[in-house]
Design a protein around this motif. Structure first.
Motif, PDB file in Angstrom:
ATOM      1  N   CYS A  42       2.155   5.142   3.165  1.00 50.42           N
ATOM      2  CA  CYS A  42       2.577   3.945   3.900  1.00 50.42           C
ATOM      3  C   CYS A  42       2.106   2.686   3.176  1.00 50.42           C
ATOM      4  CB  CYS A  42       2.041   3.976   5.323  1.00 50.42           C
ATOM      5  SG  CYS A  42       2.823   5.228   6.358  1.00 50.42           S
ATOM      6  N   ALA A  43       0.912   2.714   2.600  1.00 49.87           N
ATOM      7  CA  ALA A  43       0.400   1.556   1.869  1.00 49.87           C
ATOM      8  C   ALA A  43       1.235   1.287   0.616  1.00 49.87           C
ATOM      9  CB  ALA A  43      -1.064   1.775   1.489  1.00 49.87           C
ATOM     10  N   VAL A  44       1.622   2.335  -0.094  1.00 49.32           N
ATOM     11  CA  VAL A  44       2.446   2.164  -1.298  1.00 49.32           C
ATOM     12  C   VAL A  44       3.782   1.521  -0.937  1.00 49.32           C
ATOM     13  CG1 VAL A  44       3.756   3.431  -3.061  1.00 49.32           C
ATOM     14  CG2 VAL A  44       1.359   3.981  -2.661  1.00 49.32           C
ATOM     15  N   PHE A  45       4.438   2.048   0.075  1.00 48.97           N
ATOM     16  CA  PHE A  45       5.754   1.518   0.416  1.00 48.97           C
ATOM     17  C   PHE A  45       5.664   0.158   1.110  1.00 48.97           C
ATOM     18  CE2 PHE A  45       7.002   5.723  -0.745  1.00 48.97           C
ATOM     19  CZ  PHE A  45       8.216   5.487  -1.379  1.00 48.97           C
ATOM     20  N   ALA A  46       4.576  -0.116   1.815  1.00 52.86           N
ATOM     21  CA  ALA A  46       4.377  -1.455   2.375  1.00 52.86           C
ATOM     22  C   ALA A  46       4.165  -2.458   1.245  1.00 52.86           C
ATOM     23  CB  ALA A  46       3.200  -1.465   3.340  1.00 52.86           C
ATOM     24  N   GLY A  47       3.439  -2.060   0.214  1.00 49.70           N
ATOM     25  CA  GLY A  47       3.264  -2.927  -0.956  1.00 49.70           C
ATOM     26  C   GLY A  47       4.580  -3.212  -1.649  1.00 49.70           C
ATOM     27  N   LEU A  48       5.394  -2.179  -1.795  1.00 58.73           N
ATOM     28  CA  LEU A  48       6.738  -2.390  -2.361  1.00 58.73           C
ATOM     29  C   LEU A  48       7.543  -3.334  -1.484  1.00 58.73           C
ATOM     30  CD1 LEU A  48       7.957   1.102  -3.609  1.00 58.73           C
ATOM     31  CD2 LEU A  48       7.777  -0.977  -4.946  1.00 58.73           C
ATOM     32  N   GLY A  49       7.428  -3.172  -0.174  1.00 56.72           N
ATOM     33  CA  GLY A  49       8.161  -4.026   0.754  1.00 56.72           C
ATOM     34  C   GLY A  49       7.746  -5.485   0.649  1.00 56.72           C
ATOM     35  N   VAL A  50       6.461  -5.737   0.474  1.00 56.36           N
ATOM     36  CA  VAL A  50       5.989  -7.111   0.325  1.00 56.36           C
ATOM     37  C   VAL A  50       6.564  -7.725  -0.950  1.00 56.36           C
ATOM     38  CG1 VAL A  50       3.936  -8.514  -0.153  1.00 56.36           C
ATOM     39  CG2 VAL A  50       3.890  -6.822   1.683  1.00 56.36           C
ATOM     40  N   ILE A  51       6.519  -6.977  -2.032  1.00 59.13           N
ATOM     41  CA  ILE A  51       7.037  -7.488  -3.308  1.00 59.13           C
ATOM     42  C   ILE A  51       8.536  -7.751  -3.216  1.00 59.13           C
ATOM     43  CG2 ILE A  51       7.426  -6.891  -5.729  1.00 59.13           C
ATOM     44  CD1 ILE A  51       4.690  -5.392  -5.577  1.00 59.13           C
ATOM     45  N   VAL A  52       9.264  -6.825  -2.636  1.00 63.78           N
ATOM     46  CA  VAL A  52      10.707  -7.022  -2.472  1.00 63.78           C
ATOM     47  C   VAL A  52      10.975  -8.225  -1.576  1.00 63.78           C
ATOM     48  CG1 VAL A  52      12.797  -6.028  -1.463  1.00 63.78           C
ATOM     49  CG2 VAL A  52      11.361  -4.638  -2.937  1.00 63.78           C
ATOM     50  N   GLY A  53      10.239  -8.325  -0.478  1.00 62.21           N
ATOM     51  CA  GLY A  53      10.433  -9.437   0.441  1.00 62.21           C
ATOM     52  C   GLY A  53      10.169 -10.792  -0.188  1.00 62.21           C
ATOM     53  N   LEU A  54       9.241 -10.844  -1.124  1.00 60.82           N
ATOM     54  CA  LEU A  54       8.938 -12.109  -1.789  1.00 60.82           C
ATOM     55  C   LEU A  54       9.932 -12.450  -2.893  1.00 60.82           C
ATOM     56  CD1 LEU A  54       5.056 -11.809  -2.045  1.00 60.82           C
ATOM     57  CD2 LEU A  54       6.348 -13.384  -0.599  1.00 60.82           C
ATOM     58  N   ASN A  55      10.687 -11.463  -3.363  1.00 60.22           N
ATOM     59  CA  ASN A  55      11.569 -11.697  -4.507  1.00 60.22           C
ATOM     60  C   ASN A  55      13.047 -11.787  -4.167  1.00 60.22           C
ATOM     61  OD1 ASN A  55       9.747 -11.823  -6.805  1.00 60.22           O
ATOM     62  ND2 ASN A  55       9.225  -9.732  -6.225  1.00 60.22           N
ATOM     63  N   VAL A  56      13.432 -11.387  -2.982  1.00 58.76           N
ATOM     64  CA  VAL A  56      14.858 -11.441  -2.643  1.00 58.76           C
ATOM     65  C   VAL A  56      15.250 -12.866  -2.295  1.00 58.76           C
ATOM     66  CG1 VAL A  56      15.016  -9.053  -1.873  1.00 58.76           C
ATOM     67  CG2 VAL A  56      14.478 -10.824  -0.229  1.00 58.76           C
ATOM     68  N   LYS A  57      16.477 -13.197  -2.615  1.00 51.59           N
ATOM     69  CA  LYS A  57      16.987 -14.535  -2.328  1.00 51.59           C
ATOM     70  C   LYS A  57      17.792 -14.575  -1.028  1.00 51.59           C
ATOM     71  CE  LYS A  57      15.307 -15.916  -6.190  1.00 51.59           C
ATOM     72  NZ  LYS A  57      13.903 -16.124  -6.149  1.00 51.59           N
ATOM     73  N   SER A  58      18.330 -13.423  -0.610  1.00 50.65           N
ATOM     74  CA  SER A  58      19.102 -13.365   0.626  1.00 50.65           C
ATOM     75  C   SER A  58      18.892 -12.007   1.281  1.00 50.65           C
ATOM     76  CB  SER A  58      20.589 -13.586   0.338  1.00 50.65           C
ATOM     77  OG  SER A  58      21.108 -12.494  -0.389  1.00 50.65           O
ATOM     78  N   LEU A  59      19.285 -11.920   2.529  1.00 51.74           N
ATOM     79  CA  LEU A  59      19.127 -10.670   3.267  1.00 51.74           C
ATOM     80  C   LEU A  59      19.971  -9.551   2.661  1.00 51.74           C
ATOM     81  CD1 LEU A  59      17.656  -9.461   5.646  1.00 51.74           C
ATOM     82  CD2 LEU A  59      19.529 -10.172   7.105  1.00 51.74           C
ATOM     83  N   GLU A  60      21.113  -9.914   2.093  1.00 52.78           N
ATOM     84  CA  GLU A  60      21.984  -8.907   1.480  1.00 52.78           C
ATOM     85  C   GLU A  60      21.338  -8.277   0.239  1.00 52.78           C
ATOM     86  OE1 GLU A  60      23.134 -12.105   2.131  1.00 52.78           O
ATOM     87  OE2 GLU A  60      24.071 -11.548   4.029  1.00 52.78           O
ATOM     88  N   SER A  61      20.462  -9.013  -0.433  1.00 53.65           N
ATOM     89  CA  SER A  61      19.810  -8.492  -1.639  1.00 53.65           C
ATOM     90  C   SER A  61      18.851  -7.356  -1.330  1.00 53.65           C
ATOM     91  CB  SER A  61      19.026  -9.571  -2.365  1.00 53.65           C
ATOM     92  OG  SER A  61      19.613 -10.796  -2.295  1.00 53.65           O
TER      93      SER A  61
END
Length: 145
Positions: A42-61
């Motif tokens: 869960c920590a690994v995928f939450a970390g991935l989620g934080v990184i993705v959330g900070l790098n996406v420009k739109s919800l569709e991305s």
């Protein structure tokens, strides 16, 4: 990231309850090794989620990251097969994915004796989770509007 871990644990709890209902095996899922690997995953995928959330420009991305990162990892991460049976080149690729260490470890924690547990899963997942948390924290602290 902590919210992502809690959300992942809530989802995992519902899946474990269904597994217990259908298998009748309570204690194979409720042991410290299984639960420890679950939290690390869960920590690994939450970390991935934080990184993705900070790098996406739109919800569709977000869907693109899901299609090109999470879905392939689900199929290649040893979820549906034993990675030890692969040829050396493919085995090397599959063992680059953090989900592989989770699936191998969870299977061993639930069904194998303690002597066959892959102890290398814990430090690898811990290092990946810490690295992703560090990258996410760095990106968050250097984020500009």
């Amino acid at each position: 990231m902590l919210a992502g871990i809690v959300r992942g644990l809530m989802t995992a709890t519902s899946v474990i309850l269904v597994a217990i209902l259908f298998t009748g095996r309570v204690w194979s899922f409720l042991n410290p090794l299984f639960l420890g690997l679950l939290v690390l995953n869960c920590a690994v995928f939450a970390g991935l989620g934080v990184i993705v959330g900070l790098n996406v420009k739109s919800l569709e991305s977000v869907g693109l990251f899901n299609n090109f990162l999470i879905v392939p990892m689900s199929f290649l991460g040893g979820t549906f097969f034993d990675p030890a049976t692969l040829p050396p080149l493919l085995k090397g690729i599959v063992y680059l994915l953090p989900l592989t260490y989770t699936t191998v470890g969870l299977r061993a924690a639930a069904y194998n004796p303690l002597s066959e547990f892959p102890w290398y899963s814990f430090p690898i997942l811990l290092v990946v989770a810490i690295a992703l948390a560090y990258v996410g924290a760095y990106q968050f602290s250097h984020q500009q509007d």
